[in-house]
Scaffold this active site. Structure first.
Site, PDB file in Angstrom:
ATOM      1  N   CYS A  89       0.839  -1.205   0.000  1.00  0.00           N
ATOM      2  CA  CYS A  89       0.000   0.000   0.000  1.00  0.00           C
ATOM      3  C   CYS A  89       0.872   1.253   0.000  1.00  0.00           C
ATOM      4  O   CYS A  89       0.577   2.234   0.685  1.00  0.00           O
ATOM      5  CB  CYS A  89      -0.964  -0.008   1.182  1.00  0.00           C
ATOM      6  SG  CYS A  89      -0.219  -0.407   2.775  1.00  0.00           S
ATOM      7  N   GLY A  90       1.953   1.207  -0.767  1.00  0.00           N
ATOM      8  CA  GLY A  90       2.818   2.371  -0.899  1.00  0.00           C
ATOM      9  C   GLY A  90       3.499   2.721   0.417  1.00  0.00           C
ATOM     10  O   GLY A  90       3.946   1.855   1.167  1.00  0.00           O
TER      11      GLY A  90
END
Length: 293
Positions: A89-90
């Site tokens: 998720c980055g």
């Protein structure tokens, strides 16, 4: 330089990865819609509850305060970290961790050095990080993110309130990501306990409510509800932010995979053309040598 077979294998591998990232993007988009709808519907309730509580406080006739409002010397600190259970998720989890570390190195540096800062983990990534750093963990609640309900979060809030009332902790902070939109998350640390109210906001509330029972009794009942609501909203905000961050990360990964496939195809075609050209040259050279003989 890689051979044609190696490039073909790599193209197949990248395409397989692209299918996975594309599927994860669609799943995250569906989860984001649900989480976004939930938090958007919940925000007005939380805001109106805060306004009502401000109105009650501004018109109180007694100076007696709730134990959860007591401001003490910040010797024992509790930080609630809200991350995700999964990765991909980055920079979502890393930004929460960085903000927590910044808080430890600035605001609570003395307490941290004295080992008087404890943590509540909501999210497996926070738990893994704190265990790696060997920071003192008070409790772990990773399962809440799988099926988030008000009752589960309220149980955590009740425990925190009791610890504060018993003076085992003097300050509570929440570090989480506030949802703005699918591509933007605001990483914040929010004071949780003791409760602090803005006097200007209290004076600005002109709504005339009819209270039953009286305001003092209602105030005592509303404070715990307000504390539980505040933590529940933080968890909902974090969930929506997580799905938004993952959807964005998977979208970028899918685009990057597409660009990489184009580059690999170009390289593959160049090598194939070069091999065909070399084969033709060899055939022509062989024919000429036969004609010469």
């Amino acid at each position: 330089m890689a051979s044609l077979k190696e490039i073909r294998v790599r193209i197949i591998s990248v395409r397989s990865t692209q299918k996975i990232t594309s599927a994860m993007k669609m799943v995250s988009a569906a989860k984001l819609r649900r989480a976004q709808t939930t938090i958007i519907k919940f925000r007005p309730y939380a805001k109106n509850l805060t306004n009502l509580l401000n109105n009650v406080i501004s018109s109180r006739t007694e100076d007696k305060k709730n134990p959860l409002e007591e401001i003490r010397k910040e010797e024992n600190v509790l930080i609630v970290m809200i991350t995700s259970n999964k990765g991909l998720c980055g920079g979502f989890n890393n930004n929460v961790i960085k903000l927590t570390e910044s808080l430890l190195q600035s605001t609570y540096q003395t307490q941290h050095q004295q080992n008087k800062v404890k943590f509540i983990c909501i999210g497996r990534k926070a738990n893994e990080y704190l265990q790696r750093k060997k920071y003192p963990i008070y409790s772990i609640h990773n399962d809440i993110l799988d099926t988030c309900t008000f009752e589960k979060v309220a149980a955590i809030a009740e425990n925190i309130m009791q610890q504060f009332i018993d003076k085992k902790i003097d300050k509570v902070e929440i570090v989480y990501s506030r949802f703005k939109n699918a591509g933007t998350q605001l990483f914040v640390n929010q004071s949780y306990l003791p409760i602090a109210f803005d006097e200007n906001e209290n004076q600005a509330s002109n709504t005339d409510y009819i209270f039953e029972p009286d305001k003092e009794q209602l105030y005592e009942q509303m404070i715990p509800l307000f504390i539980k609501t505040k933590l529940y909203q933080a968890v909902l905000e974090s969930l929506a932010s997580e799905h938004g961050a993952r959807m964005t990360a998977m979208h970028k990964a899918t685009e990057n995979a597409n660009d990489l496939i184009k580059e690999l195809n170009l390289t593959y075609n160049k090598l194939r053309q070069a091999s065909i050209t070399n084969a033709l040259i060899e055939m022509v050279s062989a024919a000429e040598s036969l004609n010469t003989n």
